[in-house]
Design a protein around this motif. Structure first.
Motif, PDB file in Angstrom:
ATOM      1  N   MET A   1     -41.220   4.328  -6.147  1.00 44.58           N
ATOM      2  CA  MET A   1     -40.972   2.760  -6.066  1.00 44.58           C
ATOM      3  C   MET A   1     -42.467   2.539  -4.931  1.00 44.58           C
ATOM      4  N   GLY A   2     -43.341   0.890  -5.491  1.00 46.20           N
ATOM      5  CA  GLY A   2     -43.916   0.757  -4.586  1.00 46.20           C
ATOM      6  C   GLY A   2     -43.859   0.155  -3.456  1.00 46.20           C
ATOM      7  N   LYS A   3     -44.647   0.372  -2.214  1.00 49.64           N
ATOM      8  CA  LYS A   3     -44.816  -0.130  -1.067  1.00 49.64           C
ATOM      9  C   LYS A   3     -44.594  -1.295  -1.206  1.00 49.64           C
ATOM     10  N   THR A   4     -43.874  -2.164  -0.212  1.00 46.36           N
ATOM     11  CA  THR A   4     -43.439  -3.678   0.190  1.00 46.36           C
ATOM     12  C   THR A   4     -44.245  -3.568   2.004  1.00 46.36           C
ATOM     13  N   ILE A   5     -46.005  -4.835   1.763  1.00 40.48           N
ATOM     14  CA  ILE A   5     -46.830  -4.701   2.875  1.00 40.48           C
ATOM     15  C   ILE A   5     -46.476  -6.385   3.194  1.00 40.48           C
ATOM     16  N   LEU A   6     -46.386  -6.726   4.574  1.00 43.25           N
ATOM     17  CA  LEU A   6     -46.551  -8.132   4.867  1.00 43.25           C
ATOM     18  C   LEU A   6     -48.323  -8.016   5.685  1.00 43.25           C
ATOM     19  N   GLY A   7     -48.396  -9.316   4.918  1.00 41.66           N
ATOM     20  CA  GLY A   7     -50.365  -8.890   6.068  1.00 41.66           C
ATOM     21  C   GLY A   7     -49.903 -10.188   7.138  1.00 41.66           C
ATOM     22  N   ILE A   8     -50.262 -10.151   8.035  1.00 44.74           N
ATOM     23  CA  ILE A   8     -50.648 -12.146   8.781  1.00 44.74           C
ATOM     24  C   ILE A   8     -51.984 -11.902   9.436  1.00 44.74           C
ATOM     25  N   ALA A   9     -52.109 -13.286   9.543  1.00 46.54           N
ATOM     26  CA  ALA A   9     -53.706 -13.578   9.818  1.00 46.54           C
ATOM     27  C   ALA A   9     -53.189 -14.588  11.553  1.00 46.54           C
ATOM     28  N   GLY A  10     -54.241 -14.871  12.083  1.00 42.32           N
ATOM     29  CA  GLY A  10     -52.927 -16.603  13.304  1.00 42.32           C
ATOM     30  C   GLY A  10     -53.855 -15.981  14.358  1.00 42.32           C
ATOM     31  N   TYR A  11     -54.175 -17.190  15.155  1.00 41.33           N
ATOM     32  CA  TYR A  11     -53.898 -16.750  16.722  1.00 41.33           C
ATOM     33  C   TYR A  11     -55.402 -17.463  17.389  1.00 41.33           C
ATOM     34  N   TYR A  12     -56.097 -17.464  16.382  1.00 38.08           N
ATOM     35  CA  TYR A  12     -58.110 -17.992  16.404  1.00 38.08           C
ATOM     36  C   TYR A  12     -57.574 -19.226  15.224  1.00 38.08           C
ATOM     37  N   HIS A  13     -57.574 -18.861  14.067  1.00 39.07           N
ATOM     38  CA  HIS A  13     -57.443 -20.606  13.351  1.00 39.07           C
ATOM     39  C   HIS A  13     -57.223 -19.729  11.734  1.00 39.07           C
ATOM     40  N   ASP A  14     -56.887 -20.719  11.529  1.00 41.20           N
ATOM     41  CA  ASP A  14     -56.389 -20.291   9.625  1.00 41.20           C
ATOM     42  C   ASP A  14     -55.437 -19.528   9.601  1.00 41.20           C
ATOM     43  N   ALA A  15     -54.810 -19.771  10.162  1.00 42.45           N
ATOM     44  CA  ALA A  15     -53.283 -18.330  10.618  1.00 42.45           C
ATOM     45  C   ALA A  15     -52.688 -18.246   8.917  1.00 42.45           C
ATOM     46  N   ALA A  16     -51.647 -17.586   8.848  1.00 37.55           N
ATOM     47  CA  ALA A  16     -51.431 -17.344   7.293  1.00 37.55           C
ATOM     48  C   ALA A  16     -51.020 -15.861   6.883  1.00 37.55           C
ATOM     49  N   ALA A  17     -50.557 -15.886   5.726  1.00 39.62           N
ATOM     50  CA  ALA A  17     -49.857 -14.518   5.993  1.00 39.62           C
ATOM     51  C   ALA A  17     -48.989 -14.145   4.086  1.00 39.62           C
ATOM     52  N   ALA A  18     -49.224 -13.120   4.019  1.00 36.63           N
ATOM     53  CA  ALA A  18     -49.291 -12.464   1.946  1.00 36.63           C
ATOM     54  C   ALA A  18     -48.289 -10.948   2.543  1.00 36.63           C
ATOM     55  N   LEU A  19     -47.542 -11.452   1.116  1.00 34.33           N
ATOM     56  CA  LEU A  19     -47.021 -10.209   0.652  1.00 34.33           C
ATOM     57  C   LEU A  19     -46.915  -9.538  -0.323  1.00 34.33           C
ATOM     58  N   VAL A  20     -47.829  -8.578  -0.034  1.00 29.64           N
ATOM     59  CA  VAL A  20     -48.195  -6.974  -1.220  1.00 29.64           C
ATOM     60  C   VAL A  20     -46.622  -6.160  -1.860  1.00 29.64           C
ATOM     61  N   HIS A  21     -46.826  -6.097  -2.841  1.00 22.95           N
ATOM     62  CA  HIS A  21     -46.030  -5.115  -3.486  1.00 22.95           C
ATOM     63  C   HIS A  21     -46.369  -4.241  -4.956  1.00 22.95           C
ATOM     64  N   ASP A  22     -46.602  -3.548  -4.370  1.00 22.50           N
ATOM     65  CA  ASP A  22     -47.205  -2.121  -5.458  1.00 22.50           C
ATOM     66  C   ASP A  22     -48.947  -2.913  -5.847  1.00 22.50           C
ATOM     67  N   GLY A  23     -49.353  -3.063  -4.937  1.00 19.68           N
ATOM     68  CA  GLY A  23     -50.674  -2.928  -4.826  1.00 19.68           C
ATOM     69  C   GLY A  23     -50.514  -4.588  -5.431  1.00 19.68           C
ATOM     70  N   GLU A  24     -49.821  -5.524  -5.679  1.00 20.20           N
ATOM     71  CA  GLU A  24     -50.083  -6.603  -5.926  1.00 20.20           C
ATOM     72  C   GLU A  24     -50.267  -7.589  -5.392  1.00 20.20           C
ATOM     73  N   ILE A  25     -50.035  -9.113  -5.660  1.00 18.99           N
ATOM     74  CA  ILE A  25     -49.580 -10.223  -4.426  1.00 18.99           C
ATOM     75  C   ILE A  25     -48.445 -10.796  -4.756  1.00 18.99           C
ATOM     76  N   VAL A  26     -47.728 -10.690  -4.503  1.00 18.88           N
ATOM     77  CA  VAL A  26     -46.797 -11.695  -4.694  1.00 18.88           C
ATOM     78  C   VAL A  26     -46.272 -13.216  -4.313  1.00 18.88           C
ATOM     79  N   ALA A  27     -46.773 -12.932  -2.930  1.00 16.59           N
ATOM     80  CA  ALA A  27     -47.182 -13.999  -2.085  1.00 16.59           C
ATOM     81  C   ALA A  27     -47.937 -14.616  -0.738  1.00 16.59           C
TER      82      ALA A  27
END
Length: 344
Positions: A1-27
């Motif tokens: 079963m693949g890994k599920t990773i949440l990526g976060i950017a923020g505090y400077y400009h253009d804050a964002a989030a991304a969800l990756v599961h098993d190497g694929e961008i989910v959202a």
């Protein structure tokens, strides 16, 4: 079963989030889409919640949470920047700069773990937040979604921790950055200095400067090359910091800009003159020259046929068009969210 990773950017400009599961961008989503605040820099609570809901993922099921920047390395730059300003004789300015910059780093970024806990509760398997270096986050955002198994990697922005330009390669799952240019020498900050001098907002109005360029003539390009930036044949460069304010103050262009470019900076919302059109054309031409030289050097170093790009300067679609037309690489893939939001 693949890994599920949440990526976060923020505090400077253009804050964002991304969800990756098993190497694929989910959202993936930028915080401004929910708050309606352009370039919203705040911790991306709404974007995180959207990504988890879109992926039907509970916070307790996350295998990792990764922040797009290393706060300790950024703080190291802030400290050394203040020390450099003090050595140049402006102790008061250096102190003010340190207080403002350190407050941004220590007041927000250093507490990423706490903000994650407040947003997600106890993040289950993820444990503590992991930190990626800024340009590695840019490079990963460019290489892994690209349709290439192997490629040269180029990232150019204002600054991330210390790096402002990085060169590397990606092969399969392996990503390596093997050369970089460090702060205070930055093509992104140089372009932003002209953005500010022409009366536009930094980290927001650079696209306006790019759009203004075709209305002008590059009659200041020679002055830029002679006084502001020393560009080598391999695309590496150094700025003359006597013309810039980010070492000893918060102003982008220093006082000598006005002497070099025929008068004081344009005030925001005032009429745009022929001078601003020509300044835009000039810095655009110099930027394109540097991007092309760097790309040629990277092709020679890497031997790769494909190129991927990220970082704020990779949003300069005119330079990208010149790069594609030059045929240095057989194929080019540019991260659509090339700026900091894509770092998530």
């Amino acid at each position: 079963m693949g890994k599920t990773i949440l990526g976060i950017a923020g505090y400077y400009h253009d804050a964002a989030a991304a969800l990756v599961h098993d190497g694929e961008i989910v959202a993936a989503a930028q915080e401004e889409r929910f708050t309606r605040r352009k370039h919203d820099p705040s911790f991306p609570v709404n974007a995180i919640n959207y990504c988890l809901e879109e992926g039907f993922v509970d916070a307790a099921d996350l295998d990792a949470i990764v922040f797009y920047d290393n706060p300790l390395l950024t703080f190291d730059r802030v400290v050394q920047n203040a020390c450099a300003g003090a050595r140049h004789g402006d102790a008061a300015g250096a102190r003010d700069l340190f207080v403002q910059a350190a407050g941004a780093v220590l007041g927000d970024k250093i507490w990423v773990n706490e903000h994650v806990r407040q947003t997600l509760g106890t993040p289950g398997r993820a444990g503590r937040v992991l930190f990626a270096e800024h340009h590695m986050a840019h490079a990963a955002s460019a290489f892994y979604p690209a349709p290439f198994d192997s490629a040269a990697v180029l990232t150019i922005d204002g600054v991330g921790e210390w790096a402002t330009t990085t060169l590397g390669t990606g092969h399969g799952r392996k990503l390596e950055l093997f050369a970089e240019i460090d702060y205070p020498h930055s093509l992104g900050l140089l372009y932003s200095a002209f953005t500010s001098f022409c009366g536009f907002k930094v980290n927001s109005g650079e696209y306006k400067l790019m759009g203004l360029a075709p209305y002008g003539r590059p009659r200041y390009a020679g002055r830029i090359r002679e006084h502001l930036i020393d560009v080598r044949t391999d695309g590496s460069y150094r700025l003359d910091m006597n013309y810039f304010g980010w070492l000893d103050g918060m102003a982008m262009p220093g006082p000598r800009f006005a002497d070099l470019f025929d008068g004081p900076a344009r005030q925001p919302e005032t009429p745009i003159t022929r001078r601003e059109m020509d300044l835009a054309a000039s810095i655009q031409q110099v930027t394109e020259e540097i991007v092309l030289r760097t790309a040629r050097h990277l092709r020679r170093l890497s031997g790769e046929r494909n190129l991927v790009l990220a970082g704020g300067v990779a949003l300069n679609c005119v330079a990208n068009g010149k790069l594609a037309a030059a045929g240095i690489f057989d194929d080019i893939w540019i991260q659509p969210a090339a700026g900091d939001a894509g770092g998530a």
